[in-house]
Design an enzyme around this catalytic site. Structure first.
Site, PDB file in Angstrom:
ATOM      1  N   TRP A   1      90.131  13.492 -34.292  1.00  0.00           N
ATOM      2  CA  TRP A   1      91.255  13.015 -35.102  1.00  0.00           C
ATOM      3  C   TRP A   1      90.809  12.328 -36.374  1.00  0.00           C
ATOM      4  O   TRP A   1      91.413  12.509 -37.436  1.00  0.00           O
ATOM      5  CB  TRP A   1      92.202  12.155 -34.260  1.00  0.00           C
ATOM      6  CG  TRP A   1      92.822  13.004 -33.194  1.00  0.00           C
ATOM      7  CD1 TRP A   1      92.568  12.946 -31.850  1.00  0.00           C
ATOM      8  CD2 TRP A   1      93.721  14.106 -33.380  1.00  0.00           C
ATOM      9  NE1 TRP A   1      93.272  13.933 -31.192  1.00  0.00           N
ATOM     10  CE2 TRP A   1      93.988  14.652 -32.103  1.00  0.00           C
ATOM     11  CE3 TRP A   1      94.340  14.677 -34.492  1.00  0.00           C
ATOM     12  CZ2 TRP A   1      94.836  15.746 -31.917  1.00  0.00           C
ATOM     13  CZ3 TRP A   1      95.192  15.775 -34.308  1.00  0.00           C
ATOM     14  CH2 TRP A   1      95.437  16.296 -33.023  1.00  0.00           C
TER      15      TRP A   1
ATOM     16  N   ASP B   1      94.209   4.490 -37.178  1.00  0.00           N
ATOM     17  CA  ASP B   1      95.073   5.397 -36.424  1.00  0.00           C
ATOM     18  C   ASP B   1      95.066   4.913 -34.974  1.00  0.00           C
ATOM     19  O   ASP B   1      94.054   5.021 -34.286  1.00  0.00           O
ATOM     20  CB  ASP B   1      94.522   6.829 -36.522  1.00  0.00           C
ATOM     21  CG  ASP B   1      95.271   7.819 -35.631  1.00  0.00           C
ATOM     22  OD1 ASP B   1      96.226   7.420 -34.937  1.00  0.00           O
ATOM     23  OD2 ASP B   1      94.883   9.017 -35.641  1.00  0.00           O
TER      24      ASP B   1
ATOM     25  N   LYS C   1     102.833   9.051 -27.182  1.00  0.00           N
ATOM     26  CA  LYS C   1     101.874   8.750 -26.111  1.00  0.00           C
ATOM     27  C   LYS C   1     102.270   7.475 -25.374  1.00  0.00           C
ATOM     28  O   LYS C   1     102.613   7.518 -24.203  1.00  0.00           O
ATOM     29  CB  LYS C   1     100.462   8.657 -26.674  1.00  0.00           C
ATOM     30  CG  LYS C   1      99.982  10.021 -27.195  1.00  0.00           C
ATOM     31  CD  LYS C   1      99.105   9.874 -28.394  1.00  0.00           C
ATOM     32  CE  LYS C   1      98.990  11.105 -29.235  1.00  0.00           C
ATOM     33  NZ  LYS C   1      98.657  12.347 -28.577  1.00  0.00           N
TER      34      LYS C   1
END
Ligand code: PMP
Length: 367
Positions: free
Chosen positions: A105, A174, A198
């Site tokens: 990511w 992030d 999530k």
């Protein structure tokens, strides 16, 4: 029986049962309005209450200082890979940003940022995403506009247990896959973002928390819907936001509060993840985690099954057996293979115990 299913998916992921029941109860007639949140104007007073309540819950649960704006944006975590440089790389004239690349990511974020400025990867390239390079080896650029890292790498299961020291340079993180799974000192950050799907809700909305003084440096080509200054000034209502996803997030945040907030989540998440790591560590190499012990994620646990660092046939058997017991979405990300158990906030201790029991049983049968 669908009640028997335990969802270990990496996202979109399990939601608390109480949240689903409440959403079901309110679906056709939200709070006496006679309509569903799905049908409600984003400018109505009812929706205004929903979005302000969701924001104040976030402020409360994360202790967000007054000088930070909270926004609900679209475009997912990936949208923020673009929005961060579009809004912040112009903070300093060099248009340079420092990136830590410790997994899929952050690698994607760094690649996207290259479109808008100079990207400096602050450490030597990793051959495999199994550790965080020692901070003493980082070469941070003092004239970088910001330093970026991904707090929890969902695919590789690498999580930072410390906040990087940037010597005054704006820090961006992030937190998509460990948001509200533990307390965090927001004041240490210039910006935090997290997709909801999530730990705090369903897909469609991304939380952005940004320090006010960083607004107003956007590049002129920044698309207006990704413009932090515009969205902050308009309370995320420049255009139609993901109303229903914001509503669901509000319900999840209420649930987190009822459980005791981020401290309680941390205790639970430590307990759940150690239960699985203990089995891996005690399996004499039958279950293999290749991640450094110091940065093993509490949220996503990728592991291989079989003495030779993974055996495809055994892993298939493991997944088939799990699925017979109702345990789903345990297959590892296609780029790493093997197994991945995601243990987000809504995954209960009992859910985790069921997985632990199955792993022990599987080990016993194959030893
Ligand atoms: N960052 C992290 C840490 C992620 O786990 C993900 C998605 N799994 C993303 C960003 C991308 O999010 P989205 O799919 O919402 O664009």
């Amino acid at each position: 029986d669908p009640k028997q299913v335990i969802n270990f998916g990496a996202g979109p992921a399990k939601l608390p049962q109480a949240v689903l029941l409440q959403a079901q109860k309110e679906l056709l007639n939200y709070s006496g309005t006679g309509i569903s949140v799905l049908e409600m104007s984003h400018r109505s007073s009812d929706f205004t209450k929903i979005i302000s309540k969701t924001e104040s819950l976030l402020r409360e649960l994360l202790n967000i200082p007054e000088n930070y704006k909270v926004m609900f944006m679209q475009g997912g975590g990936s949208g923020q890979f673009s929005a961060v440089p579009l809004n912040l790389i112009g903070l300093k004239k060099d248009r340079c940003a420092d990136y830590l690349v410790t997994g899929t990511w952050s690698a994607k974020a760094a690649k996207e940022a290259e479109k808008y400025g100079k990207v400096n990867i602050v450490h030597t390239k990793l051959d495999s995403y199994t550790k965080i390079p020692d901070p003493s080896s980082w070469t941070l650029n003092p004239s970088a506009s910001y330093v970026y890292y991904c707090c929890n790498e969902t695919v590789h299961g690498v999580e930072y247990n410390f906040i990087p020291e940037t010597n005054g340079v704006v820090l961006v993180s992030d937190m998509s896959s460990n948001f509200l799974s533990r307390p965090v000192d927001v004041s240490k950050f210039g910006l935090i973002f997290a997709g909801a799907q999530k730990n705090v809700g369903c897909a469609g909305v991304t939380v952005v928390i940004v320090r006010e003084d960083l607004l107003g440096y956007g590049l002129k080509e920044c698309p207006i819907v990704l413009d932090y200054k515009v969205q902050a000034e308009m309370n995320s209502l420049y255009n139609t936001p993901s109303c229903f996803s914001i509503y669901i997030m509000g319900l999840v945040l209420e649930w987190i509060r009822s459980q005791g907030g981020s401290n309680a989540m941390e205790i639970l998440n430590k307990q759940k993840s150690s239960m699985i790591y203990d089995i891996i560590n005690a399996s004499d190499g039958f279950f293999v985690s290749s991640v450094d012990e110091a940065c093993r994620s509490r949220m996503n646990i990728p592991f291989r099954v079989g003495k030779n660092k993974g055996d495809d046939a055994l892993e298939k058997e493991f997944l088939d057996g799990a699925s017979k017991l109702g345990m789903i979405s345990l297959k590892g990300h296609r780029s790493v293979g093997g197994i991945r158990a995601s243990l987000y906030n809504a995954v209960t201790l009992e859910d985790t115990e069921a997985l632990a029991a199955y792993m022990k049983e599987f080990l016993k049968e194959h030893q």
